[in-house]
Design an enzyme around this catalytic site. Structure first.
Site, PDB file in Angstrom:
ATOM      1  CE  LYS A  34     -11.049  21.241  47.925  1.00 20.73           C
ATOM      2  NZ  LYS A  34     -11.252  20.972  46.481  1.00 20.73           N
ATOM      3  NE  ARG A 109      -4.501  22.079  46.729  1.00 16.99           N
ATOM      4  CZ  ARG A 109      -5.648  22.718  46.480  1.00 16.99           C
ATOM      5  NH1 ARG A 109      -6.391  23.157  47.453  1.00 16.99           N
ATOM      6  NH2 ARG A 109      -6.022  22.896  45.259  1.00 16.99           N
ATOM      7  NE  ARG A 144     -15.074  27.384  40.922  1.00 15.20           N
ATOM      8  CZ  ARG A 144     -14.149  26.713  41.592  1.00 15.20           C
ATOM      9  NH1 ARG A 144     -14.412  26.210  42.786  1.00 15.20           N
ATOM     10  NH2 ARG A 144     -12.965  26.521  41.059  1.00 15.20           N
ATOM     11  NE  ARG A 177     -10.903  29.482  41.801  1.00 16.98           N
ATOM     12  CZ  ARG A 177     -10.768  28.437  42.633  1.00 16.98           C
ATOM     13  NH1 ARG A 177     -11.578  28.300  43.653  1.00 16.98           N
ATOM     14  NH2 ARG A 177      -9.824  27.554  42.429  1.00 16.98           N
ATOM     15  NE  ARG A 188      -7.659  24.378  39.983  1.00 19.70           N
ATOM     16  CZ  ARG A 188      -8.879  24.908  39.926  1.00 19.70           C
ATOM     17  NH1 ARG A 188      -9.268  25.544  38.839  1.00 19.70           N
ATOM     18  NH2 ARG A 188      -9.686  24.810  40.943  1.00 19.70           N
TER      19      ARG A 188
END
Ligand code: AP5
Ligand code: MG
Length: 239
Positions: A34, A109, A144, A177, A188
């Protein structure tokens, strides 16, 4: 004359651009891409990207009241309460730069959040869903790296920065993160399947009932550029 035709075309495109005023939702699992795709869409349509995740991380970094409430929940991979998120978004979309449209990334969400948008009659022109399987996501998250100030996102293998661990635009250091470890990513994902996945049906239902919400499904596996092209092509069809 050719020049006359060109001028008319130019004026037309300027008017169309001005009138576009697109309000878009990007849906997808954590790690579906996203944030990566939001950067392109936001540039293409010249509308701000509204990432509730980035806004919350900024609040945590600045130790605001919201940040203090959100910090532990985010680190554990839990959702932040709907009321806090809705206030945050309501304030953000009333800012001047949202008057020509905006792109939601990571919002709504939960069904509560989606219903609140509907009740407040926030027009949504297009819902774009990026589909990626869970296995692929776990691999993506471990690689990431992010630039915390801007939310710009990289991947050590699939989308590396020009210089190792350095943001391309500012030259500042990238970080991992705190919620990107495997255990938290799994949590998650399970929250996503329980609470966010039902939004697909919600928006598919909306688009079939004469409400002008277009619903687009994109296969999120493949090259970042190819996915970008698919998304932009779909948006262009709505002009
Ligand atoms: P948020 O920041 O929104 O996290 P998320 O939804 O879990 O999504 P991510 O940002 O992790 O993934 P992404 O889809 O943006 O993927 P990306 O482009 O980075 O939210 C964080 C937390 O805040 C939540 O857990 C919650 O606590 C709270 N929160 C936020 N909003 C909330 C709300 N509305 N309500 C309640 N709580 C809320 O890509 C991932 C990686 O893959 C990158 O490394 C990227 O380079 C790479 N990649 C991207 N595309 C490709 C590709 N095509 N091929 C290979 N690699 C790719
Ligand atoms: Mg993101």
């Amino acid at each position: 004359s050719t020049i006359g035709l060109y001028c008319r075309f130019k004026i037309l495109t300027i008017i169309t651009f001005k009138d576009l005023n697109m309000q878009i939702i990007l849906l997808g699992a954590p790690g579906a891409g996203k944030g990566t795709q939001a950067q392109f869409i936001s540039k293409h349509l010249n509308i701000p990207q509204i990432s509730t995740g980035d806004m919350l991380r900024a609040a945590v970094a600045n130790k605001t009241e919201l940040g203090l409430k959100a910090k532990d929940l985010m680190e554990k991979g839990d959702l932040v309460p709907d009321g806090l998120i809705l206030d945050l978004v309501q304030n953000r979309i009333s800012e001047a730069d949202c008057s020509n449209g905006f792109l939601f990334d990571g919002f709504p969400r939960t069904l509560e959040q989606a219903n609140a948008l509907k009740d407040r009659e926030v027009k949504i022109d297009c819902v774009i869903e990026i589909m990626v399987d869970d296995d692929e996501i776990i691999e993506r998250m471990s690689g990431r790296r992010v630039h915390p100030a801007s939310g710009r996102t990289y991947h050590i293998k699939h989308n590396p920065p020009k210089q190792n661990n350095i943001d391309n635009e500012t030259g500042e250091a990238l970080i991992q993160r705190p919620d990107d470890n495997e255990e938290t990513v799994k949590k998650r994902l399970s929250i996503y399947h329980e609470q966010t996945y039902p939004l697909f049906e919600f928006y598919k239902g909306l688009s079939s009932k004469k409400l002008p919400t277009n619903y687009v499904e994109i296969n999120g596996i493949g090259g970042i550029d190819d996915i970008q092209l698919q998304i932009i092509n779909n948006i262009e069809k709505l002009r």
